[in-house]
Design a protein around this motif. Structure first.
Motif, PDB file in Angstrom:
ATOM      1  N   SER A  49       0.835  -1.210   0.000  1.00  0.00           N
ATOM      2  CA  SER A  49       0.000   0.000   0.000  1.00  0.00           C
ATOM      3  C   SER A  49       0.865   1.254   0.000  1.00  0.00           C
ATOM      4  O   SER A  49       0.499   2.263  -0.601  1.00  0.00           O
ATOM      5  CB  SER A  49      -0.925   0.019   1.220  1.00  0.00           C
ATOM      6  N   GLN A  91      -7.447   0.388  -0.457  1.00  0.00           N
ATOM      7  CA  GLN A  91      -7.730  -0.778   0.363  1.00  0.00           C
ATOM      8  C   GLN A  91      -8.818  -0.421   1.368  1.00  0.00           C
ATOM      9  O   GLN A  91      -9.726  -1.192   1.624  1.00  0.00           O
ATOM     10  CB  GLN A  91      -6.435  -1.154   1.088  1.00  0.00           C
ATOM     11  N   ASP A 170      -5.848  -1.685  -4.892  1.00  0.00           N
ATOM     12  CA  ASP A 170      -5.238  -2.163  -3.655  1.00  0.00           C
ATOM     13  C   ASP A 170      -6.221  -3.071  -2.928  1.00  0.00           C
ATOM     14  O   ASP A 170      -7.106  -2.613  -2.213  1.00  0.00           O
ATOM     15  CB  ASP A 170      -4.820  -0.980  -2.773  1.00  0.00           C
ATOM     16  N   GLU A 171      -6.073  -4.341  -3.139  1.00  0.00           N
ATOM     17  CA  GLU A 171      -6.906  -5.365  -2.492  1.00  0.00           C
ATOM     18  C   GLU A 171      -8.401  -5.120  -2.571  1.00  0.00           C
ATOM     19  O   GLU A 171      -9.080  -5.087  -1.543  1.00  0.00           O
ATOM     20  CB  GLU A 171      -6.532  -5.473  -1.009  1.00  0.00           C
TER      21      GLU A 171
HETATM   22 MG   LIG Z   1      -2.035  -2.774   2.153  1.00  0.00          MG
END
Ligand SMILES: [Mg+2]
Ligand SMILES: Nc1ncnc2c1ncn2[C@@H]1O[C@H](COP(=O)(O)OP(=O)(O)OP(=O)(O)O)[C@@H](O)[C@H]1O
Length: 504
Positions: A49, A91, A170-171
């Motif tokens: 991240s 995220q 991000d995820e």
């Molecule tokens: Mg992360």
């Protein structure tokens, strides 16, 4: 979108980032090519991240440089990055709850007509992109009250409407079910075909293997492996991430007792009806179903977070009157909620304080909880759950996965009679996932009755003695471990009538 003047390649060289002298990113070289998907993997806290935030202009690097198409790229902030065609999907969801879905999607660049926001056009454009993503939500309604998965999809829509040349996910799948994830992956394939360069971060290695053209692995802030072409063995990826072998093990849950600890009779609310099941001492029961089926609502009612309209909850033979989370805890029912940001953690407090907060009364020696008790508890949980990062800093500064572990730790300080885990491994890396599974099994072995909700079907099947399937707010089946195959669970998850189309 076809503006190639921005260049086909975003190149980062020697990126470094430190906090208080500790390097979380060290000399990382990273390339994003238009028309390709780069999978970015690594353990919790590896720096994924942080790297993404630097590329997207959210954080400034302490060293290194970036270029786009050979021209210097030094984004001052995310808007600056966007103007150079670089977007990120966070995220952690960052939305303004009071604004409508459409307003959130077009935030900062709402279509205007004669100087005023052109609402009809904005709603229409928002509707189109949401339809493309397969999201069924009214663009006019406020974001407040929407489930996490839907908010995540809106976040994705927001990035897509900006038609970025380079986009970082991000995820995104951490909060999504398999169907939603599938749509996101399709959308990424679509964007790649249209010439976007995509970075995809996920702890689900099967997703990485499927979508990535290239894969990069970070460990402790350094790039430790890079593969061109996605033809990488899963074990090889895991090895690069954790620096050791990690065998995929199929372990049966420990044997359970016969006596019933929790009995749920005819539980109903506005969102679900007639839920009937029981959990025995040491038994692990999985609640499965599609996103929106009502699983989270059911466990929230059980744990006192939401009201129910009808039904009974019995713990150890006694009817439990649950009107609040406190009532539930008093009856021995404890839940680890799915949304760590709003329901679980106080992000301004350190890890130890977060974990001892609900237990102050029990842990206090003579009325006051001491720092040494907080520290001892924190150290024990950090060891058991492999929590990494600065545990004296506010929990909000820990990486996403480590926040998840603190949240889990918070509810494991004291052993409850009934433990409800809603998405216990969301955003957690493969190594820590194994650790959490081991903890769940040993809690069961010590006699705790456990309910697990997870949108990862594999996880539910691996952990549970029994799987209860929920569809459309109704209980559609209860399967023993031996009968609970993915096919059987899926069949019961799709409300009847739609079952036939689901097989196409
Ligand atoms: Mg992360
Ligand atoms: N503002 C900050 N102050 C101090 N430390 C920070 C800050 N932001 C991030 N960190 C630390 O930097 C490290 C890398 O975090 P990062 O969020 O990049 O990890 P990640 O690879 O994305 O992990 P995850 O898979 O859990 O999301 C972590 O140890 C984190 O605690």
């Amino acid at each position: 979108m076809d503006d190639l003047s921005t260049g086909d390649t975003l190149l980062a060289t020697g990126l470094s980032k430190q906090y208080g002298g500790v390097f979380v990113l060290t000399g990382v070289d990273f390339t994003i090519n238009r028309g390709r998907v780069t999978g970015l993997i690594g353990e919790n806290g590896a720096g994924k991240s942080t790297l993404s935030s630097i590329i997207a202009g959210i954080k400034r690097p302490d060293g290194g440089a970036m270029t786009i198409g050979g021209h210097p790229y030094r984004p001052a902030d995310p808007l600056d990055a966007l103007s150079r065609g670089v977007a990120i999907i966070h995220q952690e969801i960052k939305m303004i709850p009071e604004l409508s879905v459409a307003e959130n999607i077009f935030l900062g660049r709402m279509p205007t007509r004669r100087g005023a926001v052109d609402y009809p056009s904005m709603y229409e454009q928002a509707g189109t992109v949401l339809r493309e993503l397969g999201v069924r939500v009214d663009p006019r309604r406020p974001v407040a009250g929407l489930v996490t998965a839907t908010q995540q999809e809106i976040e994705i829509a927001r990035a897509i409407v900006r038609r970025p040349s380079f986009i970082i996910f991000d995820e995104p799948s951490a909060t999504l079910g398999s169907k939603e994830t599938e749509r996101v992956l399709e959308q990424i394939e679509h964007m790649r075909a249209n010439g976007s360069g995509v970075v995809y971060i996920s702890h689900r290695l099967d997703e990485i293997a499927r979508i990535a053209d290239d894969i990069v692995c970070l460990r402790d802030g350094r790039k430790v492996a890079q593969w061109a072409g996605a033809d990488v063995d899963r074990n090889e990826m895991i090895h690069a991430m954790v620096g050791r072998e990690l065998a995929q093990r199929d372990i049966d849950p420990p044997a359970h007792d016969d006596d019933v600890v929790l009995e749920v009779r005819g539980l109903s609310s506005e969102r679900f009806a007639d839920i009937d099941f029981h959990v025995r001492r040491g038994e692990i029961v999985g609640l499965s179903g599609l996103v929106g089926a009502g699983r989270t609502e059911i466990v929230r009612a059980l744990s006192g977070a939401d009201k129910c309209t009808r039904g009974e909850v019995v713990v150890d033979g006694q009817i439990a009157r649950i009107h609040s989370v406190r009532d539930a805890i008093r009856s021995g029912i404890v839940m680890v909620p799915e949304d760590r940001k709003t329901q679980g953690l106080n992000l301004d407090r350190c890890a130890g304080e977060n974990m001892t907060l609900p237990w102050e009364r029990q842990l206090a020696k003579s009325g006051l909880i001491t720092y040494s008790v907080i520290r001892a508890t924190r150290d024990r949980m950090a060891r058991e759950l492999e929590i990494r990062g600065d545990l004296d800093a506010p929990a909000g500064l820990l990486s996403g996965g480590n926040q998840q572990k603190v949240l889990l730790g918070k509810w494991l300080v004291r052993t409850p009679k009934v433990l409800i885990l809603d998405e216990p491994t969301r955003g957690v890396d493969v190594g820590a996932k194994e650790a959490i599974y081991t903890i769940i099994r040993s809690l069961a072995a010590s006699g705790v009755a456990i309910i697990v909700v997870s949108s990862e079907l594999d996880e539910v099947l691996l952990l549970s003695h029994r799987v209860i399937v929920i569809a459309g707010g109704r209980q559609t089946g209860s399967l023993d471990r031996s009968e609970a195959t993915p096919e059987r669970v899926m069949q019961l998850s799709v409300p009847s009538g739609r079952a036939s189309t689901a097989h196409k």
